[in-house]
Scaffold this motif. Structure first.
Motif, PDB file in Angstrom:
ATOM      1  N   GLN A  71       0.840  -1.200   0.000  1.00  0.00           N
ATOM      2  CA  GLN A  71       0.000   0.000   0.000  1.00  0.00           C
ATOM      3  C   GLN A  71       0.879   1.257   0.000  1.00  0.00           C
ATOM      4  O   GLN A  71       0.584   2.222  -0.708  1.00  0.00           O
ATOM      5  N   HIS A  72       1.978   1.212   0.763  1.00  0.00           N
ATOM      6  CA  HIS A  72       2.918   2.341   0.771  1.00  0.00           C
ATOM      7  C   HIS A  72       3.532   2.539  -0.597  1.00  0.00           C
ATOM      8  O   HIS A  72       3.609   3.659  -1.108  1.00  0.00           O
ATOM      9  N   GLN A  73       3.941   1.408  -1.203  1.00  0.00           N
ATOM     10  CA  GLN A  73       4.560   1.488  -2.537  1.00  0.00           C
ATOM     11  C   GLN A  73       3.586   2.063  -3.551  1.00  0.00           C
ATOM     12  O   GLN A  73       3.970   2.843  -4.422  1.00  0.00           O
ATOM     13  N   LEU A  74       2.333   1.673  -3.414  1.00  0.00           N
ATOM     14  CA  LEU A  74       1.311   2.122  -4.352  1.00  0.00           C
ATOM     15  C   LEU A  74       1.139   3.639  -4.275  1.00  0.00           C
ATOM     16  O   LEU A  74       1.025   4.322  -5.301  1.00  0.00           O
ATOM     17  N   LEU A  75       1.170   4.169  -3.052  1.00  0.00           N
ATOM     18  CA  LEU A  75       1.036   5.621  -2.877  1.00  0.00           C
ATOM     19  C   LEU A  75       2.206   6.345  -3.540  1.00  0.00           C
ATOM     20  O   LEU A  75       2.026   7.360  -4.216  1.00  0.00           O
ATOM     21  N   GLU A  76       3.399   5.786  -3.336  1.00  0.00           N
ATOM     22  CA  GLU A  76       4.593   6.399  -3.941  1.00  0.00           C
ATOM     23  C   GLU A  76       4.502   6.357  -5.464  1.00  0.00           C
ATOM     24  O   GLU A  76       4.808   7.331  -6.144  1.00  0.00           O
ATOM     25  N   LEU A  77       4.066   5.202  -5.973  1.00  0.00           N
ATOM     26  CA  LEU A  77       3.958   5.043  -7.431  1.00  0.00           C
ATOM     27  C   LEU A  77       2.932   5.990  -8.030  1.00  0.00           C
ATOM     28  O   LEU A  77       3.131   6.533  -9.111  1.00  0.00           O
ATOM     29  N   GLU A  78       1.860   6.197  -7.295  1.00  0.00           N
ATOM     30  CA  GLU A  78       0.808   7.108  -7.772  1.00  0.00           C
ATOM     31  C   GLU A  78       1.373   8.519  -7.915  1.00  0.00           C
ATOM     32  O   GLU A  78       1.110   9.213  -8.901  1.00  0.00           O
ATOM     33  N   GLU A  79       2.182   8.913  -6.939  1.00  0.00           N
ATOM     34  CA  GLU A  79       2.812  10.232  -6.977  1.00  0.00           C
ATOM     35  C   GLU A  79       3.753  10.327  -8.180  1.00  0.00           C
ATOM     36  O   GLU A  79       3.746  11.316  -8.919  1.00  0.00           O
ATOM     37  N   LEU A  80       4.540   9.270  -8.382  1.00  0.00           N
ATOM     38  CA  LEU A  80       5.482   9.245  -9.512  1.00  0.00           C
ATOM     39  C   LEU A  80       4.739   9.281 -10.850  1.00  0.00           C
ATOM     40  O   LEU A  80       5.183   9.918 -11.809  1.00  0.00           O
ATOM     41  N   ARG A  81       3.625   8.591 -10.916  1.00  0.00           N
ATOM     42  CA  ARG A  81       2.846   8.535 -12.153  1.00  0.00           C
ATOM     43  C   ARG A  81       2.341   9.927 -12.523  1.00  0.00           C
ATOM     44  O   ARG A  81       2.424  10.360 -13.671  1.00  0.00           O
ATOM     45  N   ARG A  82       1.855  10.648 -11.524  1.00  0.00           N
ATOM     46  CA  ARG A  82       1.365  12.009 -11.761  1.00  0.00           C
ATOM     47  C   ARG A  82       2.496  12.908 -12.256  1.00  0.00           C
ATOM     48  O   ARG A  82       2.323  13.688 -13.188  1.00  0.00           O
ATOM     49  N   GLU A  83       3.651  12.751 -11.597  1.00  0.00           N
ATOM     50  CA  GLU A  83       4.809  13.572 -11.976  1.00  0.00           C
ATOM     51  C   GLU A  83       5.217  13.252 -13.410  1.00  0.00           C
ATOM     52  O   GLU A  83       5.485  14.153 -14.210  1.00  0.00           O
ATOM     53  N   ASN A  84       5.233  11.949 -13.726  1.00  0.00           N
ATOM     54  CA  ASN A  84       5.603  11.504 -15.067  1.00  0.00           C
ATOM     55  C   ASN A  84       4.648  12.065 -16.117  1.00  0.00           C
ATOM     56  O   ASN A  84       5.063  12.546 -17.172  1.00  0.00           O
ATOM     57  N   LEU A  85       3.371  12.027 -15.804  1.00  0.00           N
ATOM     58  CA  LEU A  85       2.346  12.509 -16.728  1.00  0.00           C
ATOM     59  C   LEU A  85       2.527  14.010 -16.976  1.00  0.00           C
ATOM     60  O   LEU A  85       2.436  14.485 -18.117  1.00  0.00           O
ATOM     61  N   LEU A  86       2.825  14.733 -15.900  1.00  0.00           N
ATOM     62  CA  LEU A  86       3.019  16.175 -15.996  1.00  0.00           C
ATOM     63  C   LEU A  86       4.223  16.496 -16.887  1.00  0.00           C
ATOM     64  O   LEU A  86       4.158  17.349 -17.776  1.00  0.00           O
ATOM     65  N   LEU A  87       5.316  15.765 -16.670  1.00  0.00           N
ATOM     66  CA  LEU A  87       6.532  16.000 -17.463  1.00  0.00           C
ATOM     67  C   LEU A  87       6.313  15.638 -18.935  1.00  0.00           C
ATOM     68  O   LEU A  87       6.796  16.343 -19.824  1.00  0.00           O
TER      69      LEU A  87
END
Lengths: 266, 168
Positions: A71-87
């Motif tokens: 669950q912790h990893q999933l939260l981190e990945l979600e944050e990374l995904r948003r950042e990736n999408l923005l970039l």
């Protein structure tokens, strides 16, 4: 005479008509096979529950710990995904279509044993088409071949006819993976060919789909390198790969589809 | 009724054959249940019903896999007709006949299918050791499976009143 005519017609049917006829037969048998698969799954689960009875509390604790970690990893990945999408947006890259995993229960294996295939029940999902990647929780399993209303034939990566464009680790080494069938012990091995000979490949390096072939999306884990050899002509390297997914005991697989809706950045 | 029982028996054989695991050590040989069904009808029925059984079994076999439609009919027909032709000269009710038929016909069907698949280009890259081990695996499974299929369909036929149970 009439039987000869039936045989001649069957042999000379155009491909779509032959597929339709096969599909009809599969649809007819699918409910019975589904019932059989469900009964066999219940027996297997009951047997496994009895065998593992002693270790259940420990297993429960381990699973709870893993769940919290994930669950912790999933939260981190979600944050990374948003950042990736923005970039990606800032660089004007084309958005990737979001993937959807459609669960499918394994009904049967190839009836003849000439191919390495399984038949799965996708529940009549209209998004399932031929030539879509099929994966498990552990790793890539194969691709869809023939689709009928409720079932799909899946060619496993252990079949020599299944070819996957792969990338080894993050070393920039690409190659084509194909199945080697099953060994006499029942273990599955695949082979990656046409790897650049100047890139050092080591045992246990992970192998991912490269996304270059057009069927398998990028980034799915296939397996791990077992050994590496130089080709006979000395121009490329070849490597043996042990698939991560247990292809000889598949129960549920996921068909990877791409939805048409582009994701919006909120 | 006779034909309905034949159809149901062959469908059940096909389903079971698809679900049962293959013998990985011997060319991924599958238990030859459909072939057992065809052989049962070849030993116990007249010519036209034998052909019907071979066609239904062949089409089922091809429909539930990737073999082009009609290939298995070509593989099952000669075996079925040959058996039917000589059924008066063998002890058709004896288990030993079923065992011997299982050994010979399972290997023959494997080789015919191999030739058809390779010559049509439907399957390439099959090595001869694989085919030989598959034929051996099919034959070995035939020893056990075919007498079993005979017993099951015979029992089904008896229960539904298609045949009189023979005294052994």
């Amino acid at each position: 005479m009439s039987i000869g005519a039936i045989l001649l017609i069957a042999l000379n049917l155009p491909a779509p008509a032959s597929r339709a006829l096969k599909s009809m037969t599969r649809e007819f048998i699918a409910p019975l096979q589904s019932l059989g698969a469900s009964v066999s799954s219940r027996f297997r689960n009951a047997r496994e529950a009895i065998m593992a009875r002693g270790g259940l509390p420990e297993e429960h604790q381990t699973l709870r710990r893993e769940l919290v970690d994930l669950q912790h990893q999933l939260l981190e990945l979600e944050e990374l995904r948003r950042e990736n999408l923005l970039l990606r947006r800032q660089l004007n890259f084309v958005d990737r279509s979001p993937r959807e995993l459609i669960p499918a229960e394994v009904l049967a294996r190839d009836i003849s044993g000439w191919w390495q295939t399984i038949r799965v029940d996708h529940g009549g999902n209209p998004a399932v088409r031929a030539n879509q990647a099929v994966t498990t929780a552990e790793g890539l399993a194969g691709k869809t071949l023939e689709i009928s209303g409720r079932t799909a034939e899946v060619l496993l990566i252990s079949d020599p006819a299944c070819r996957v464009a792969v990338e080894i680790g993050d070393k920039g080494a690409f190659g084509i993976l194909s199945g080697q069938g099953l060994s006499w012990r029942g273990s599955v091995l695949c082979r990656v060919e046409l790897i650049n000979k100047n890139i050092p490949i080591e045992r246990s390096d992970p192998v991912y789909t490269s996304g270059l072939g057009g069927i398998f999306p990028k980034g799915f884990l296939v397996g791990y390198i077992e050994d590496v050899t130089l080709d006979e002509n000395g121009l490329h390297q070849s490597a043996t790969v042990r698939p991560r997914a247990n292809l000889s005991d598949l129960r549920v697989v996921f068909i990877v589809t791409e939805t048409d809706d582009r994701e919006d950045l909120r | 009724m006779n034909r309905l029982v034949m159809f149901v028996a062959l469908v059940l054989c096909a389903m079971a054959q698809a679900v049962l695991p293959s013998w990985t050590a011997l060319g991924q040989a599958k238990p030859p249940l459909l072939l057992g069904g065809v052989l049962y009808y070849a030993l116990t029925r007249n010519n036209s019903q034998v052909i019907e059984a071979a066609v239904i079994a062949g089409l089922l076999h091809d429909s539930l896999g990737l073999i082009p439609l009609g290939f298995s009919v070509i593989a099952f027909l000669p075996v079925a007709l040959l058996t039917n032709n000589y059924r008066d000269r063998v002890f058709g009710d004896h288990w030993f006949t079923h065992v011997m038929l299982g050994v010979a016909s399972a290997a023959l069907v494997t080789f015919i299918l191999y030739l058809l698949l390779v010559s049509s280009g439907a399957r390439s890259g099959i090595r001869m050791p694989f085919v030989l081990s598959k034929a051996l695996g099919m034959s070995l499974m035939g020893i056990v499976i075919i007498p079993l299929v005979f017993k099951c369909i015979e029992r089904l036929d008896y229960l539904l009143g298609n045949v009189e149970l023979k005294e052994v």
